[in-house]
Design a protein around this motif. Structure first.
Motif, PDB file in Angstrom:
ATOM      1  N   VAL A  66      56.377 -84.885-110.840  1.00 38.37           N
ATOM      2  CA  VAL A  66      55.957 -84.124-112.051  1.00 38.37           C
ATOM      3  C   VAL A  66      57.202 -84.283-112.711  1.00 38.37           C
ATOM      4  CG1 VAL A  66      53.504 -84.196-112.273  1.00 38.37           C
ATOM      5  CG2 VAL A  66      55.137 -82.207-112.041  1.00 38.37           C
ATOM      6  N   LEU A  67      58.101 -83.010-112.670  1.00 32.78           N
ATOM      7  CA  LEU A  67      59.326 -82.655-113.853  1.00 32.78           C
ATOM      8  C   LEU A  67      60.437 -82.864-112.237  1.00 32.78           C
ATOM      9  CD1 LEU A  67      57.458 -79.681-114.958  1.00 32.78           C
ATOM     10  CD2 LEU A  67      58.864 -82.339-116.183  1.00 32.78           C
ATOM     11  N   PRO A  68      61.262 -82.634-113.072  1.00 31.54           N
ATOM     12  CA  PRO A  68      62.474 -82.680-111.993  1.00 31.54           C
ATOM     13  C   PRO A  68      62.182 -81.043-111.448  1.00 31.54           C
ATOM     14  CG  PRO A  68      63.873 -83.202-113.694  1.00 31.54           C
ATOM     15  CD  PRO A  68      61.859 -82.808-114.309  1.00 31.54           C
ATOM     16  N   GLY A  69      62.008 -81.927-109.894  1.00 27.82           N
ATOM     17  CA  GLY A  69      61.906 -80.555-108.589  1.00 27.82           C
ATOM     18  C   GLY A  69      60.668 -79.904-108.981  1.00 27.82           C
ATOM     19  N   VAL A  70      59.698 -80.359-109.676  1.00 25.99           N
ATOM     20  CA  VAL A  70      58.772 -79.962-109.459  1.00 25.99           C
ATOM     21  C   VAL A  70      57.713 -80.405-109.363  1.00 25.99           C
ATOM     22  CG1 VAL A  70      56.616 -78.887-110.730  1.00 25.99           C
ATOM     23  CG2 VAL A  70      59.198 -78.615-111.669  1.00 25.99           C
ATOM     24  N   SER A  71      56.357 -81.165-107.825  1.00 25.53           N
ATOM     25  CA  SER A  71      55.512 -82.251-107.795  1.00 25.53           C
ATOM     26  C   SER A  71      53.853 -81.908-107.883  1.00 25.53           C
ATOM     27  CB  SER A  71      55.824 -82.314-106.308  1.00 25.53           C
ATOM     28  OG  SER A  71      55.697 -81.434-105.261  1.00 25.53           O
ATOM     29  N   GLY A  72      53.418 -82.543-107.937  1.00 33.58           N
ATOM     30  CA  GLY A  72      52.030 -82.089-107.634  1.00 33.58           C
ATOM     31  C   GLY A  72      50.911 -82.496-106.318  1.00 33.58           C
ATOM     32  N   HIS A  73      50.140 -82.547-106.329  1.00 30.86           N
ATOM     33  CA  HIS A  73      49.085 -83.063-105.091  1.00 30.86           C
ATOM     34  C   HIS A  73      47.619 -83.478-106.063  1.00 30.86           C
ATOM     35  CE1 HIS A  73      47.352 -79.976-104.120  1.00 30.86           C
ATOM     36  NE2 HIS A  73      48.167 -79.624-103.967  1.00 30.86           N
ATOM     37  N   LEU A  74      46.712 -84.319-105.694  1.00 30.87           N
ATOM     38  CA  LEU A  74      45.582 -84.137-105.260  1.00 30.87           C
ATOM     39  C   LEU A  74      45.142 -82.896-105.337  1.00 30.87           C
ATOM     40  CD1 LEU A  74      43.519 -86.738-106.581  1.00 30.87           C
ATOM     41  CD2 LEU A  74      42.940 -85.808-104.131  1.00 30.87           C
TER      42      LEU A  74
END
Lengths: 234, 113
Positions: A66-74
């Motif tokens: 979602v951002l550089p170095g940051v993810s997300g999941h359902l």
């Protein structure tokens, strides 16, 4: 670095007493869900709910950037409430969280009440309220169902993330500024919610096209007006 | 119904078993918030600052054979993650499906099952 990382609240971030209180809250909430789910569950909904839980487990493994170095999941709440309703949906998400904590060592056992409260109860409830509202006011099209899934996901995920902020305010073990934590959580989770919304919308629209009869929300909120004449009670 | 569930499970197995390999390895939103305020070295160890992650304790079941979405003893990361995902999907379906099946309203005698 492409192994799947732990993704739920770990032990130690929220203190013991607050974690314990949230285990009680989670148990009470799930008990209500079980009672109400019994009314909804029949020979058709039960296997569908098992599938929804398995599908949420699978998609939670797919972290997206979602951002550089940051993810997300359902998180899965919106998907679940649209496909199998609020009570069974909450139980689907809780099942996934329990399997993850007990088998995959993701989400501390002490923190299980916190995780269930945020993702299975609060986030799911917020998503369901939006689904119930939007499906009543939007035009009866498949596109509206997708839009509903997107909006409910963003709100549901942000509300779930604020659940963590509230728990941190009550029992955080570090002295960080609450405003800072809230801003980070809400900001990042708005982006994650959009990602969740796209996945949820794609999924529910696909099911609605293939088997509309299997979509709980369509059965609940789009009853054919012909059978809804007043004076007829079930 | 049976066909739909089998097709859905197949998609879930494909996602957890294969597509999971291409998932982002970056910290997720919560983990990102937990790490904010700290500095990290190349081995991802905290080198300074104040953040929630400092107080993180190890999981009680960190030695479980499926810990962290892998399978103990399988060094190939693709296989380890993929097979643990497949196991997770089947286990979640079995537990969730079993629980929901037990909770369901029994249809009147003479049902199709």
């Amino acid at each position: 670095m492409d192994d799947v990382r732990a993704m739920h609240i770990a032990n130690g971030i929220i203190n013991g007493p607050v974690s314990a209180i949230f285990i009680l809250i989670a148990v009470a909430g799930l008990a209500v869900c079980v009672r109400r789910a019994k009314v909804d569950l029949d020979d058709r909904l039960a296997p569908m709910a098992g599938l929804v839980a398995a599908f949420i487990f699978a998609v939670q493994m797919l972290n997206f950037q979602v951002l550089p170095g940051v993810s997300g999941h359902l998180l899965g709440g919106t998907l679940a409430v649209i496909l199998v309703g609020p009570w069974v949906g909450a139980l689907c998400v809780a099942t996934v969280l329990l399997v993850q904590a007990l088998v995959f060592a993701d989400g501390g056992l002490t923190a299980i009440g916190l995780n269930i409260t945020n993702m299975a109860l609060i986030g799911t409830a917020a998503a369901y309220l939006l689904v119930a509202l939007l499906l009543r006011v939007l035009p009866r099209t498949v596109g509206s169902l997708g839009t509903t899934a997107l909006i409910a996901s963003v709100i549901g995920v942000v509300v779930a993330s604020l659940g963590f902020v509230a728990e941190y305010a009550l029992g955080g073990t570090t002295e960080l500024s609450l405003g800072g934590v809230a801003a980070t959580m809400a900001g990042v989770h708005t982006l994650i919610g959009i990602g969740e919304g796209l996945i949820a919308a794609t999924t529910v629209v696909t099911v609605a096209k293939v088997r509309p009869d299997l979509v709980y929300a369509l059965r609940a909120f789009r009853k054919q007006p012909t059978v809804a004449k007043t004076g007829v009670t079930a | 119904m049976k066909k739909f569930v089998i097709a859905g499970l197949f998609v879930a197995l494909l996602l957890a078993g294969v597509v999971s390999h291409f998932a982002s390895g970056s910290p997720d939103g919560l983990d990102h918030a937990a790490r904010e305020g700290c500095t990290f070295n190349a081995d991802d160890e905290i080198t300074g600052g104040t953040c929630m992650a400092q107080r993180e304790q190890e999981h009680q079941l960190a030695d479980s054979p499926f810990a962290d979405y892998g399978i103990k003893g399988i060094d190939n990361e693709f296989l380890s993650t993929g097979l643990s995902g497949v196991a997770g999907v089947l286990l979640t379906f079995a537990i969730g499906g079993g629980l929901f099946w037990l909770l369901r309203r029994r249809s009147p005698a003479g049902g199709t099952h």
